[in-house]
Design an enzyme around this catalytic site. Structure first.
Site, short mmCIF file in Angstrom:
data_model
loop_
_atom_site.label_atom_id
_atom_site.label_comp_id
_atom_site.label_asym_id
_atom_site.label_seq_id
_atom_site.Cartn_x
_atom_site.Cartn_y
_atom_site.Cartn_z
CG ASN A 63 -2.17 -0.72 1.06
OD1 ASN A 63 -2.56 -1.03 -0.07
ND2 ASN A 63 -2.85 -1.01 2.14
CB SER A 64 4.27 1.95 1.27
OG SER A 64 4.04 1.43 2.56
CB ALA A 117 3.57 8.81 -0.33
NE ARG A 165 -8.47 9.93 4.55
CZ ARG A 165 -7.23 9.49 4.37
NH1 ARG A 165 -6.90 8.29 4.78
NH2 ARG A 165 -6.34 10.24 3.76
CG HIS A 178 -5.15 2.58 7.33
ND1 HIS A 178 -3.86 2.77 6.89
CD2 HIS A 178 -5.06 2.27 8.63
CE1 HIS A 178 -3.02 2.58 7.90
NE2 HIS A 178 -3.72 2.28 8.97
CD GLU A 224 -3.08 -0.77 6.29
OE1 GLU A 224 -2.31 -0.63 5.32
OE2 GLU A 224 -4.32 -0.86 6.18
CB ALA A 253 -0.38 5.71 6.55
P1 ADP Z 1 3.00 -0.63 5.52
O1 ADP Z 1 2.36 0.60 5.02
O2 ADP Z 1 2.64 -0.97 6.91
O3 ADP Z 1 4.47 -0.67 5.24
P2 ADP Z 1 2.35 -2.03 3.06
O4 ADP Z 1 1.00 -2.46 2.63
O5 ADP Z 1 2.97 -0.88 2.37
O6 ADP Z 1 2.32 -1.81 4.64
O7 ADP Z 1 3.36 -3.24 2.90
C1 ADP Z 1 3.11 -4.51 3.40
C2 ADP Z 1 3.75 -5.55 2.48
O8 ADP Z 1 3.73 -6.81 3.12
C3 ADP Z 1 3.01 -5.72 1.17
O9 ADP Z 1 3.90 -5.53 0.09
C4 ADP Z 1 2.45 -7.15 1.24
O10 ADP Z 1 2.40 -7.77 -0.02
C5 ADP Z 1 3.45 -7.82 2.15
N1 ADP Z 1 2.95 -9.02 2.85
C6 ADP Z 1 1.73 -9.20 3.41
N2 ADP Z 1 1.59 -10.42 3.93
C7 ADP Z 1 2.77 -11.07 3.71
C8 ADP Z 1 3.26 -12.40 3.99
N3 ADP Z 1 2.49 -13.32 4.60
N4 ADP Z 1 4.53 -12.70 3.61
C9 ADP Z 1 5.30 -11.79 2.96
N5 ADP Z 1 4.89 -10.55 2.64
C10 ADP Z 1 3.65 -10.18 3.01
#
Ligand code: ADP
Length: 458
Positions: free
Chosen positions: A42-43, A48, A284, A394, A423, A438
């Site tokens: 999501n980042s 951002a 929101r 979110h 998150e 975030a």
């Molecule tokens: P944050 O904003 O908290 O950094 P993001 O959504 O940007 O969260 O990043 C979380 C990442 O973790 C995503 O790229 C997602 O695909 C990855 N992810 C989620 N579950 C798993 C898992 N079981 N194993 C490996 N990667 C994972």
């Protein structure tokens, strides 16, 4: 296959990169695992913006009275006082240092003279990355990880956490192409796996009100299975029912319409009857529920060049402009007649609404909905209109952590060897995450978790 590291970071979004890079710089041998074929989560797709009180742009805009305390209060209040003030204070007090680290060490470029003002904040305090999306952060993070020699393994999905006999988390089990891998972690594991907004079943399980009508803005990897793995390892999941919807999204794909950010500079939200129905800068959750109550469960966001010359969203998001226009949900018009024809809003009422708005411009003059930054004059075109619906965005809930980003059990005990950031955690934002928080959250706590896990390996 068995691999030995000091620190294993799971999830290559902003929190994961921050943790891995910090751990590496603290001397740890670190690996970053990502289940998707590409990094970013999501980042990457986020706008951002990053809230930082006392940032370097504020003085240029004459804002000299912001503080981490004020930012903390806004965050706490914005989440209906359900957040953990100790954790929130860590976020707001480390925000400036985190932003400087992004700018000076990671190489993230921020707009030098411009800040973003999200709903719920008492000061304009969100730094804006170049291009207004997470691409600026994630590409620079990836570059830094390469430079430091951190292995970033994509298509590698964590399927379980490994605990030793003493109850310490000492690694993860993962899978790639049906093959099982073990990643041992001498210091510990940092979970940075993001939220569960893309898992419709899980969303509905924790909040039955958010049902099939909602699409999602989220990256496809936001499916939350890591939360269950953390729970199995003893972590408490908290605030899981607090799921934020983003009010202004594409009715077809569910993605955020960043182009409609003209709302922050005065764009109106109208229903099919061409009437305003809410203060456009309200929270929101308030906007999302208000939209769903309108005929058809959608709204039209309308602005003109008077607003556009400030927000500049049509020029910033040309890809969206072309795509949404082609898709038939967006239109550019010289006059309101054309807007009424396109949207099928009643022309007479549209003119009446706009005429009324024009008599109430400026701060403090909106007698109908008390628009907090003031309505803008909309007597002249061009006009821009786009159809919008709310999507899940979110998930505020997640792993209970303390100020040191350590995962906690239901009785408040630290789970040794397990840190969580971003998150996937559940105590910062309470019922409602404010815009721009975030990125502050993920960078601050990613760095804290990475530092601590590296320390534990020594
Ligand atoms: P944050 O904003 O908290 O950094 P993001 O959504 O940007 O969260 O990043 C979380 C990442 O973790 C995503 O790229 C997602 O695909 C990855 N992810 C989620 N579950 C798993 C898992 N079981 N194993 C490996 N990667 C994972």
């Amino acid at each position: 296959k068995v691999n030995n590291y000091d620190v294993v970071v799971v999830g290559a979004g902003g929190a994961g990169f921050s943790a891995a890079i910090t751990a590496k710089n603290a001397g740890a041998n670190v690996v970053l695992l990502e289940k998707m074929p590409a990094v970013g989560g999501n980042s990457l797709i986020s706008g951002a913006e990053m809230n930082v009180a006392k940032n370097w742009v504020q003085p240029k805009l004459g804002i000299n009275d912001d503080s981490p305390e004020l930012h903390a209060q806004d965050t706490f209040k914005g989440g209906d006082k359900k957040g953990d003030m100790k954790v929130i204070n860590v976020m707001t007090h480390n925000a400036l240092d985190a932003a400087k680290w992004c700018k000076d060490y990671i190489g993230v470029n921020f707009e030098p003279d411009n800040l973003f003002f999200f709903g719920g904040h008492s000061r304009k305090r969100a730094l804006i990355p170049e291009g207004h999306t997470g691409t600026e952060f994630i590409s620079k993070f990836m570059h830094k990880a390469e430079e430091l020699g951190i292995p970033v393994i994509t298509n590698m999905k964590m399927v379980d956490l490994i605990k030793n006999a003493e109850g310490r988390v000492v690694g993860v089990k993962a899978e790639m192409n049906g093959q099982e891998y073990t990643f041992n972690a001498k210091g510990g594991v940092v979970l940075a796996t993001g939220g569960f907004g893309a898992n419709a079943q899980m969303v509905k399980k924790y909040n039955p009100k958010i049902d099939e009508r909602f699409k999602t803005t989220d990256a496809p990897g936001s499916t939350g299975e890591a939360l269950y793995m953390a729970e199995k390892a003893g972590a408490q999941l908290v605030n899981m029912g607090y799921i934020q919807t983003y009010p202004i999204c594409d009715p077809i794909s569910g993605v955020i319409e960043l182009i409609a950010d003209a709302r922050f500079d005065g764009a109106l939200m109208l229903n099919q009857d061409a009437k305003r129905f809410v203060e456009e800068l309200d929270r929101r959750d308030v906007l999302s529920h208000a939209i769903l109550k309108q005929p058809g469960g959608y709204c039209w966001v309308l602005w003109n060049d008077n607003i556009g010359k400030i927000s500049n969203t049509v020029k910033t998001h040309t890809n969206e402009y072309e795509a949404f226009t082609k898709q038939g949900i967006m239109k550019t018009c010289e006059d309101l007649k054309c807007i009424a024809d396109f949207t099928k809003m009643p022309y007479d009422q549209l003119v009446k609404t706009i005429d009324r708005v024009n008599t109430m411009t400026g701060k403090g003059n909106d007698k109908d909905f008390n628009h907090r930054s003031g309505l803008m004059d909309m007597s002249q075109g061009k006009y821009y209109v786009i159809k919008a619906v709310p999507s899940t965005h979110h998930t505020m809930g997640g792993i209970r952590i303390n100020e040191k980003a350590q995962a906690l059990t239901a009785d408040g005990k630290v789970i040794p060897g397990l840190w969580a950031a971003g998150e996937v955690t559940g105590v910062t934002h309470g019922t409602n995450r404010l815009g721009g928080n975030a990125y502050t959250d993920i960078i601050v706590f990613g760095r804290i978790a990475g530092q601590a896990a590296a320390q534990a390996a020594k």
